[in-house]
Design an enzyme around this catalytic site. Structure first.
Site, PDB file in Angstrom:
ATOM      1  N   HIS A  34       0.969  -1.100   0.305  1.00  0.00           N
ATOM      2  CA  HIS A  34       0.031  -0.190  -0.172  1.00  0.00           C
ATOM      3  C   HIS A  34       0.981   0.950   0.041  1.00  0.00           C
ATOM      4  CE1 HIS A  34      -3.924   1.860   0.073  1.00  0.00           C
ATOM      5  NE2 HIS A  34      -3.314   2.706   2.118  1.00  0.00           N
ATOM      6  N   THR A  35       0.186   2.279  -0.588  1.00  0.00           N
ATOM      7  CA  THR A  35       1.207   2.894  -0.779  1.00  0.00           C
ATOM      8  C   THR A  35      -0.533   4.438  -0.885  1.00  0.00           C
ATOM      9  OG1 THR A  35       2.573   2.672  -2.708  1.00  0.00           O
ATOM     10  CG2 THR A  35       2.416   5.090  -1.881  1.00  0.00           C
ATOM     11  N   LEU A  45       5.302  13.146  -3.995  1.00  0.00           N
ATOM     12  CA  LEU A  45       5.910  12.492  -2.697  1.00  0.00           C
ATOM     13  C   LEU A  45       5.520  10.516  -2.905  1.00  0.00           C
ATOM     14  CD1 LEU A  45       6.316  13.668   0.415  1.00  0.00           C
ATOM     15  CD2 LEU A  45       3.955  13.498   0.424  1.00  0.00           C
ATOM     16  N   ALA A  46       4.822  10.259  -3.419  1.00  0.00           N
ATOM     17  CA  ALA A  46       4.743   8.553  -3.954  1.00  0.00           C
ATOM     18  C   ALA A  46       6.025   8.403  -4.050  1.00  0.00           C
ATOM     19  CB  ALA A  46       3.227   8.276  -4.093  1.00  0.00           C
ATOM     20  N   SER A  47       6.763   8.853  -5.248  1.00  0.00           N
ATOM     21  CA  SER A  47       7.191   8.667  -5.902  1.00  0.00           C
ATOM     22  C   SER A  47       8.827   8.671  -5.056  1.00  0.00           C
ATOM     23  CB  SER A  47       7.636   9.847  -7.303  1.00  0.00           C
ATOM     24  OG  SER A  47       8.877   8.966  -7.775  1.00  0.00           O
ATOM     25  N   CYS A  98       1.006  -2.967  -4.400  1.00  0.00           N
ATOM     26  CA  CYS A  98       0.117  -1.641  -4.962  1.00  0.00           C
ATOM     27  C   CYS A  98       0.496  -1.432  -6.046  1.00  0.00           C
ATOM     28  CB  CYS A  98       1.017  -0.705  -3.757  1.00  0.00           C
ATOM     29  SG  CYS A  98       0.347   0.655  -4.088  1.00  0.00           S
ATOM     30  N   SER A  99      -0.457  -0.964  -6.977  1.00  0.00           N
ATOM     31  CA  SER A  99      -1.218  -0.552  -8.182  1.00  0.00           C
ATOM     32  C   SER A  99      -0.452   0.581  -8.596  1.00  0.00           C
ATOM     33  CB  SER A  99      -2.322  -0.300  -8.468  1.00  0.00           C
ATOM     34  OG  SER A  99      -3.158   0.638  -7.903  1.00  0.00           O
ATOM     35  N   THR A 102       2.186   3.155 -11.753  1.00  0.00           N
ATOM     36  CA  THR A 102       3.172   4.522 -12.313  1.00  0.00           C
ATOM     37  C   THR A 102       4.225   3.891 -11.694  1.00  0.00           C
ATOM     38  OG1 THR A 102       1.083   5.349 -11.723  1.00  0.00           O
ATOM     39  CG2 THR A 102       2.658   7.111 -11.540  1.00  0.00           C
TER      40      THR A 102
END
Ligand code: COA
Length: 110
Positions: A48-49, A60-62, A83-84, A89
């Protein structure tokens, strides 16, 4: 010394490894990546992210993903992108990290 050169470079946020909760997170803990360890601790399954809605779309997720993948690489772990965000992505946009992904071919050596 503090004049700078006019180039406003966005500072990378500090990402902290929270080993106990199996997360990589911002210092305020509001944005995070969660993982499970599998195969005796050799495989990091990123499950999960999460980034708060007010901070989305800024990469930020990157940054969280880079911290997790760097950790996996330096500890010789392979990554399962459950996590998708990671599978759809982050990895397609950063294909160099594909080498860290868990692959069926490695199964025999685990
Ligand atoms: N799956 C795959 N990709 C996603 C996504 C999802 N659920 N949600 C957003 N993205 C992509 C978008 O296409 C966006 O692309 P764009 O920049 O061209 O608009 C890109 O992520 C943005 O990247 P980045 O800025 O690094 O991500 P972020 O900091 O905005 O955080 C999430 C992205 C997914 C972590 C955030 O939107 C979130 O917390 N969503 C709710 C939880 C969730 O769905 N998590 C993913 C499944 S575990």
């Amino acid at each position: 010394m503090a004049t700078g050169s006019g180039g406003a470079t966005a500072e990378a946020p500090k990402i902290v490894w929270n080993e106990r909760d199996k997360r990589f997170e911002t210092e305020d803990k509001k944005a995070y990546i969660e993982y499970e360890l599998r195969n005796g601790g050799k495989v990091m399954d990123i499950t999960h992210t999460f980034v708060p809605s007010s901070k989305r779309g800024l990469g930020l997720a990157s940054h969280l993903s880079v911290a997790a993948f760097n950790h996996a690489q330096s500890n010789k772990l392979s990554v399962i992108p459950t996590c998708s965000y990671i599978s759809d992505t982050f990895v397609p946009r950063n294909p160099a990290w594909k080498s860290v992904l868990f692959s069926e071919d490695l199964k025999s050596s685990i």
